[in-house]
Design a protein around this motif. Structure first.
Motif, PDB file in Angstrom:
ATOM      1  N   MET A   1      28.085  48.225  34.803  1.00 41.10           N
ATOM      2  CA  MET A   1      28.019  47.895  36.063  1.00 41.10           C
ATOM      3  C   MET A   1      27.747  49.123  37.004  1.00 41.10           C
ATOM      4  SD  MET A   1      30.027  45.388  38.220  1.00 41.10           S
ATOM      5  CE  MET A   1      29.720  44.987  40.077  1.00 41.10           C
ATOM      6  N   GLY A   2      28.838  50.214  36.471  1.00 36.92           N
ATOM      7  CA  GLY A   2      28.640  51.531  37.299  1.00 36.92           C
ATOM      8  C   GLY A   2      29.483  51.531  38.568  1.00 36.92           C
ATOM      9  N   MET A   3      29.532  52.645  39.193  1.00 31.84           N
ATOM     10  CA  MET A   3      30.524  52.765  40.496  1.00 31.84           C
ATOM     11  C   MET A   3      29.755  52.067  41.430  1.00 31.84           C
ATOM     12  SD  MET A   3      31.963  56.491  39.454  1.00 31.84           S
ATOM     13  CE  MET A   3      30.148  57.379  39.361  1.00 31.84           C
ATOM     14  N   VAL A   4      30.166  51.158  42.208  1.00 29.44           N
ATOM     15  CA  VAL A   4      29.668  50.681  43.616  1.00 29.44           C
ATOM     16  C   VAL A   4      30.674  50.780  44.488  1.00 29.44           C
ATOM     17  CG1 VAL A   4      28.313  48.816  42.288  1.00 29.44           C
ATOM     18  CG2 VAL A   4      30.422  48.536  42.755  1.00 29.44           C
ATOM     19  N   PHE A   5      30.116  50.908  45.813  1.00 30.82           N
ATOM     20  CA  PHE A   5      30.787  51.239  47.051  1.00 30.82           C
ATOM     21  C   PHE A   5      30.721  49.874  48.022  1.00 30.82           C
ATOM     22  CE2 PHE A   5      30.621  51.865  51.725  1.00 30.82           C
ATOM     23  CZ  PHE A   5      31.617  53.033  51.745  1.00 30.82           C
ATOM     24  N   ALA A   6      31.966  49.625  48.616  1.00 28.22           N
ATOM     25  CA  ALA A   6      32.216  48.537  49.466  1.00 28.22           C
ATOM     26  C   ALA A   6      32.986  48.990  50.751  1.00 28.22           C
ATOM     27  CB  ALA A   6      32.668  47.245  48.898  1.00 28.22           C
ATOM     28  N   ALA A   7      32.782  48.492  51.902  1.00 32.99           N
ATOM     29  CA  ALA A   7      33.615  48.758  53.021  1.00 32.99           C
ATOM     30  C   ALA A   7      33.901  47.486  53.456  1.00 32.99           C
ATOM     31  CB  ALA A   7      32.732  49.762  53.779  1.00 32.99           C
TER      32      ALA A   7
ATOM     33  N   ILE B   1      45.004  54.706  50.465  1.00 31.37           N
ATOM     34  CA  ILE B   1      46.109  53.495  50.647  1.00 31.37           C
ATOM     35  C   ILE B   1      45.815  52.564  49.673  1.00 31.37           C
ATOM     36  CG2 ILE B   1      44.315  52.507  52.313  1.00 31.37           C
ATOM     37  CD1 ILE B   1      46.957  51.445  53.905  1.00 31.37           C
ATOM     38  N   GLY B   2      47.118  52.090  49.294  1.00 35.42           N
ATOM     39  CA  GLY B   2      46.860  50.606  48.194  1.00 35.42           C
ATOM     40  C   GLY B   2      46.938  51.259  46.931  1.00 35.42           C
ATOM     41  N   PRO B   3      46.728  50.064  45.818  1.00 34.31           N
ATOM     42  CA  PRO B   3      46.580  50.450  44.438  1.00 34.31           C
ATOM     43  C   PRO B   3      45.349  51.003  44.117  1.00 34.31           C
ATOM     44  CG  PRO B   3      46.281  48.070  45.040  1.00 34.31           C
ATOM     45  CD  PRO B   3      46.881  48.705  46.279  1.00 34.31           C
ATOM     46  N   ASP B   4      45.139  51.121  43.019  1.00 33.57           N
ATOM     47  CA  ASP B   4      43.939  51.792  42.289  1.00 33.57           C
ATOM     48  C   ASP B   4      43.119  50.761  42.160  1.00 33.57           C
ATOM     49  OD1 ASP B   4      41.757  52.735  40.477  1.00 33.57           O
ATOM     50  OD2 ASP B   4      43.141  54.221  39.748  1.00 33.57           O
ATOM     51  N   LEU B   5      41.792  50.651  42.865  1.00 32.52           N
ATOM     52  CA  LEU B   5      40.791  49.818  42.644  1.00 32.52           C
ATOM     53  C   LEU B   5      39.708  49.856  41.745  1.00 32.52           C
ATOM     54  CD1 LEU B   5      40.509  49.118  46.363  1.00 32.52           C
ATOM     55  CD2 LEU B   5      42.072  47.739  44.789  1.00 32.52           C
ATOM     56  N   GLY B   6      39.896  50.923  40.681  1.00 33.95           N
ATOM     57  CA  GLY B   6      38.937  51.025  39.844  1.00 33.95           C
ATOM     58  C   GLY B   6      38.503  52.709  39.564  1.00 33.95           C
ATOM     59  N   MET B   7      38.256  53.037  40.794  1.00 38.67           N
ATOM     60  CA  MET B   7      37.980  54.615  40.810  1.00 38.67           C
ATOM     61  C   MET B   7      38.974  55.138  42.102  1.00 38.67           C
ATOM     62  SD  MET B   7      35.352  55.169  39.045  1.00 38.67           S
ATOM     63  CE  MET B   7      35.025  56.838  39.370  1.00 38.67           C
ATOM     64  N   GLY B   8      40.221  54.830  41.899  1.00 40.13           N
ATOM     65  CA  GLY B   8      41.019  55.341  42.888  1.00 40.13           C
ATOM     66  C   GLY B   8      41.484  54.372  43.972  1.00 40.13           C
ATOM     67  N   PRO B   9      42.385  54.438  44.854  1.00 34.49           N
ATOM     68  CA  PRO B   9      42.857  53.465  45.958  1.00 34.49           C
ATOM     69  C   PRO B   9      41.370  53.401  47.054  1.00 34.49           C
ATOM     70  CG  PRO B   9      43.990  55.703  46.135  1.00 34.49           C
ATOM     71  CD  PRO B   9      43.142  55.678  44.935  1.00 34.49           C
ATOM     72  N   ALA B  10      41.651  52.544  47.793  1.00 34.84           N
ATOM     73  CA  ALA B  10      40.709  52.480  48.832  1.00 34.84           C
ATOM     74  C   ALA B  10      41.125  53.527  49.905  1.00 34.84           C
ATOM     75  CB  ALA B  10      41.031  51.001  49.578  1.00 34.84           C
ATOM     76  N   ARG B  11      40.292  53.853  50.721  1.00 34.41           N
ATOM     77  CA  ARG B  11      40.575  54.816  51.705  1.00 34.41           C
ATOM     78  C   ARG B  11      40.454  54.109  53.126  1.00 34.41           C
ATOM     79  NH1 ARG B  11      37.430  56.177  48.383  1.00 34.41           N
ATOM     80  NH2 ARG B  11      35.387  56.265  49.698  1.00 34.41           N
TER      81      ARG B  11
ATOM     82  N   SER C   1      33.803  46.697  68.007  1.00 35.81           N
ATOM     83  CA  SER C   1      34.973  45.707  67.984  1.00 35.81           C
ATOM     84  C   SER C   1      36.143  46.506  67.793  1.00 35.81           C
ATOM     85  CB  SER C   1      34.773  44.844  66.557  1.00 35.81           C
ATOM     86  OG  SER C   1      33.507  44.106  66.824  1.00 35.81           O
ATOM     87  N   GLY C   2      36.302  47.916  67.880  1.00 36.46           N
ATOM     88  CA  GLY C   2      37.472  48.360  67.471  1.00 36.46           C
ATOM     89  C   GLY C   2      38.433  48.118  66.370  1.00 36.46           C
ATOM     90  N   ASP C   3      37.289  48.044  65.392  1.00 31.76           N
ATOM     91  CA  ASP C   3      37.861  47.824  63.928  1.00 31.76           C
ATOM     92  C   ASP C   3      38.245  48.961  63.306  1.00 31.76           C
ATOM     93  OD1 ASP C   3      37.667  45.095  64.368  1.00 31.76           O
ATOM     94  OD2 ASP C   3      35.764  45.089  63.165  1.00 31.76           O
ATOM     95  N   ALA C   4      39.435  49.088  62.394  1.00 27.23           N
ATOM     96  CA  ALA C   4      39.406  50.022  61.333  1.00 27.23           C
ATOM     97  C   ALA C   4      38.627  49.654  60.250  1.00 27.23           C
ATOM     98  CB  ALA C   4      40.766  50.193  60.923  1.00 27.23           C
ATOM     99  N   VAL C   5      38.279  50.886  59.259  1.00 27.13           N
ATOM    100  CA  VAL C   5      37.407  50.490  58.051  1.00 27.13           C
ATOM    101  C   VAL C   5      38.054  50.818  56.647  1.00 27.13           C
ATOM    102  CG1 VAL C   5      35.417  50.866  56.958  1.00 27.13           C
ATOM    103  CG2 VAL C   5      35.331  50.482  59.333  1.00 27.13           C
ATOM    104  N   LEU C   6      38.053  50.135  55.812  1.00 24.31           N
ATOM    105  CA  LEU C   6      38.428  50.075  54.472  1.00 24.31           C
ATOM    106  C   LEU C   6      37.352  50.724  53.579  1.00 24.31           C
ATOM    107  CD1 LEU C   6      41.123  47.541  53.554  1.00 24.31           C
ATOM    108  CD2 LEU C   6      41.502  50.041  53.421  1.00 24.31           C
ATOM    109  N   LEU C   7      37.415  51.682  52.615  1.00 23.17           N
ATOM    110  CA  LEU C   7      36.299  52.090  52.059  1.00 23.17           C
ATOM    111  C   LEU C   7      36.783  51.987  50.385  1.00 23.17           C
ATOM    112  CD1 LEU C   7      35.300  55.600  54.078  1.00 23.17           C
ATOM    113  CD2 LEU C   7      34.455  53.237  54.172  1.00 23.17           C
ATOM    114  N   ALA C   8      35.780  51.763  49.608  1.00 21.96           N
ATOM    115  CA  ALA C   8      36.356  51.811  47.984  1.00 21.96           C
ATOM    116  C   ALA C   8      34.952  51.805  47.328  1.00 21.96           C
ATOM    117  CB  ALA C   8      37.030  50.314  47.636  1.00 21.96           C
ATOM    118  N   VAL C   9      35.299  52.749  46.440  1.00 19.81           N
ATOM    119  CA  VAL C   9      34.353  52.767  45.073  1.00 19.81           C
ATOM    120  C   VAL C   9      34.810  52.285  44.094  1.00 19.81           C
ATOM    121  CG1 VAL C   9      33.097  54.380  43.685  1.00 19.81           C
ATOM    122  CG2 VAL C   9      33.270  54.663  46.155  1.00 19.81           C
ATOM    123  N   THR C  10      34.364  51.285  43.282  1.00 15.14           N
ATOM    124  CA  THR C  10      34.909  50.378  42.368  1.00 15.14           C
ATOM    125  C   THR C  10      34.202  50.402  41.014  1.00 15.14           C
ATOM    126  OG1 THR C  10      34.154  48.250  42.981  1.00 15.14           O
ATOM    127  CG2 THR C  10      36.340  48.827  43.809  1.00 15.14           C
TER     128      THR C  10
END
Length: 158
Positions: free
Chosen positions: A1-7, A70-80, A149-158
């Motif tokens: 599957m490889g390393m994929v990015f989600a926000a 922040i948070g647990p390891d999601l595959g390629m480290g924690p989310a940011r 919208s004044g949102d925060a964003v979580l980033l993750a590479v899994t």
């Protein structure tokens, strides 16, 4: 599957929940309208936006590899996590990058030499128009909407 990015965009209430209990981060990436999936294009986009393999440069630099872990390891480290002020800065930085600038920075040979994931750059210019540019547009739109919208964003590479 490889390393994929989600926000994922986080409302004020969701941000408060994540800050109070960082272990909830892993449960938030479920797909849906508040998420962005860049598949494997994330590293190529970071390279085009910053001109570096992993360094964060300029206002748009944190868009993919920025934020505080922040948070647990999601595959390629924690989310940011990018807080709302940082999201607004990133959105403005991405708005300042036009397609012509990205196209000028697209150098398949240099990207291959720099080992920019997913190692497909020798395939030719179609990788820019058919792969990177549509994902860049989605990235810019995602941050624009999150900032509005004044949102925060979580980033993750899994």
């Amino acid at each position: 599957m490889g390393m994929v990015f989600a926000a994922r965009r986080l409302s004020g209430a969701e941000l408060a929940t994540v800050l109070a209990d960082p272990d909830t981060v892993g449960t938030l990436f479920q797909g849906g309208p508040d998420e962005l999936d860049l598949d494997k294009a994330w590293h190529g986009l970071h390279y085009l936006v910053t001109g570096t393999t992993y360094e964060i440069r300029g206002d748009a630099g944190p868009a993919i590899v920025g934020g505080e872990p922040i948070g647990p390891d999601l595959g390629m480290g924690p989310a940011r996590l990018l807080m709302p002020d940082a999201v607004r800065t990133v959105a403005a930085g991405l708005d300042a990058v036009d397609d012509a600038t990205l196209r000028a920075r697209f150098d398949p040979e240099a990207m291959s030499e720099a080992e920019i994931y997913p190692h497909i750059w020798d395939d030719g210019d179609d990788e820019f128009d058919g792969y990177l540019l549509p994902y860049f547009t989605a990235l810019r739109d995602f941050y624009h909407d999150a900032a509005a919208s004044g949102d925060a964003v979580l980033l993750a590479v899994t």
